[in-house]
Design a protein around this motif. Structure first.
Motif, PDB file in Angstrom:
ATOM      1  N   CYS A   1     -45.356  29.284  85.474  1.00 50.53           N
ATOM      2  CA  CYS A   1     -46.591  28.818  84.838  1.00 50.53           C
ATOM      3  C   CYS A   1     -46.404  27.362  84.392  1.00 50.53           C
ATOM      4  O   CYS A   1     -45.372  27.027  83.809  1.00 50.53           O
ATOM      5  CB  CYS A   1     -46.891  29.642  83.595  1.00 50.53           C
TER       6      CYS A   1
ATOM      7  N   ALA B   1     -47.052  36.629  81.656  1.00 47.04           N
ATOM      8  CA  ALA B   1     -46.157  36.937  82.773  1.00 47.04           C
ATOM      9  C   ALA B   1     -46.271  35.878  83.855  1.00 47.04           C
ATOM     10  O   ALA B   1     -47.287  35.794  84.541  1.00 47.04           O
ATOM     11  CB  ALA B   1     -46.493  38.304  83.344  1.00 47.04           C
ATOM     12  N   CYS B   2     -45.212  35.042  83.996  1.00 51.37           N
ATOM     13  CA  CYS B   2     -45.152  34.147  85.155  1.00 51.37           C
ATOM     14  C   CYS B   2     -44.631  34.936  86.354  1.00 51.37           C
ATOM     15  O   CYS B   2     -44.897  34.604  87.493  1.00 51.37           O
ATOM     16  CB  CYS B   2     -44.223  32.966  84.891  1.00 51.37           C
ATOM     17  N   ASP B   3     -43.811  35.965  86.069  1.00 45.65           N
ATOM     18  CA  ASP B   3     -43.234  36.801  87.118  1.00 45.65           C
ATOM     19  C   ASP B   3     -43.356  38.249  86.647  1.00 45.65           C
ATOM     20  O   ASP B   3     -42.758  38.628  85.632  1.00 45.65           O
ATOM     21  CB  ASP B   3     -41.767  36.433  87.334  1.00 45.65           C
ATOM     22  N   GLY B   4     -44.134  39.057  87.378  1.00 44.43           N
ATOM     23  CA  GLY B   4     -44.386  40.436  86.989  1.00 44.43           C
ATOM     24  C   GLY B   4     -43.140  41.297  86.971  1.00 44.43           C
ATOM     25  O   GLY B   4     -43.148  42.397  86.412  1.00 44.43           O
TER      26      GLY B   4
END
Lengths: 179, 179
Positions: free
Chosen positions: B87, B120-123
């Motif tokens: 992000c 969440a930039c990465d789930g």
């Protein structure tokens, strides 16, 4: 629910180099829309390029940027990157990065050990490509702002396809960042 | 002949967390001697921290920095990092990073899905530690300059040892960079 995470931009599925690198270009454009901060944009660009080459099984061991050192004229300073720890500064005109700046031209080096004055940040690097970042102002005056530098553990890691598409990517980087 | 390459700073041999993170601190100190450029220093710090956790087999999937956005008050912007695309901006007070800044305190989050307002930039991230970078000027006035953010694919990825030594590392970063 259907949310796209930023990390997914780093997922590449193509085994075709041209396709994967074109995807880097498209993802970069999507990510930097409305964002001109060069540190932010180069950080994500490093990640995109790194993950593209990893997905292609090209043994890239470093992908990142050096920029003009605002404190020391004639010197490049380390910018955002992916990979192992790197040299902090490089004199313009020295090594592959410094030569790309002084000549304002991409350097494709099939064997770094044969490049006169090569600066080794990592003794395992065998080949390298360095693309100068050249911005233009409104009166068309061009300035080299830094370089994209990619190192590979194999000889002849990069060819004319890499050069062609990386130059497109770097041209977008030059245009979309406030330097 | 006996030359030390910068990349070797990213080689960690200890399987003890305290030892590996203390090595990050020592390597950081060695690397930044005479260098105050924050982009350069945070870029190499990300690499040191990333490689330390990889060597410890902690499944860290992101290690890097957010800093105050010089263009937008009340906002953090992405700095140098290692890992997948992230992000670009985070509002101060929002998410784990924004909370670490607004509270000026380290956040150790064993399960990010239970953190109110987690961004969440990465789930795939399951746990996270965020340490605020707090600089002091000559009159002792403290300013939060940004955060170190580390994400992990496992729950409870970080404990009090991580917090203790990462706070030391971030304290050195705060002192050694010109912000």
């Amino acid at each position: 629910m259907g949310e796209i995470h930023h990390a997914e931009y780093a997922n590449f599925s193509s085994s075709d180099k041209r396709e994967a690198l074109e995807q880097v270009l498209q993802s970069y454009d999507a990510l930097v829309e409305g964002q001109t901060n060069w540190v932010c944009n180069l950080s994500n660009a490093s990640s995109l390029i790194w993950h593209a080459y990893q997905s292609l099984n090209v043994p890239v061991n470093w992908a990142g940027f050096y920029v003009l050192n605002p404190e020391v004229p004639g010197e490049l300073i380390l910018g955002p990157f992916q990979g192992k720890v790197a040299c902090q500064t490089i004199k313009i005109g020295h090594g592959v990065c410094g030569t790309a700046v002084s000549q304002s031209e991409t350097q494709v080096v099939p064997d770094v050990n044969k490049f006169p004055g090569h600066i080794a940040c990592d003794g395992e690097t065998q080949s390298e490509i360095v693309v100068p970042i050249i911005s233009s102002n409104s009166s068309g005056e061009k300035t080299v702002q830094g370089v994209l530098d990619i190192d590979c553990l194999a000889l002849q890691g990069f060819d004319s396809i890499d050069q062609e598409i990386l130059e497109k990517i770097v041209n977008r980087i030059a245009q979309t960042c406030k330097w």
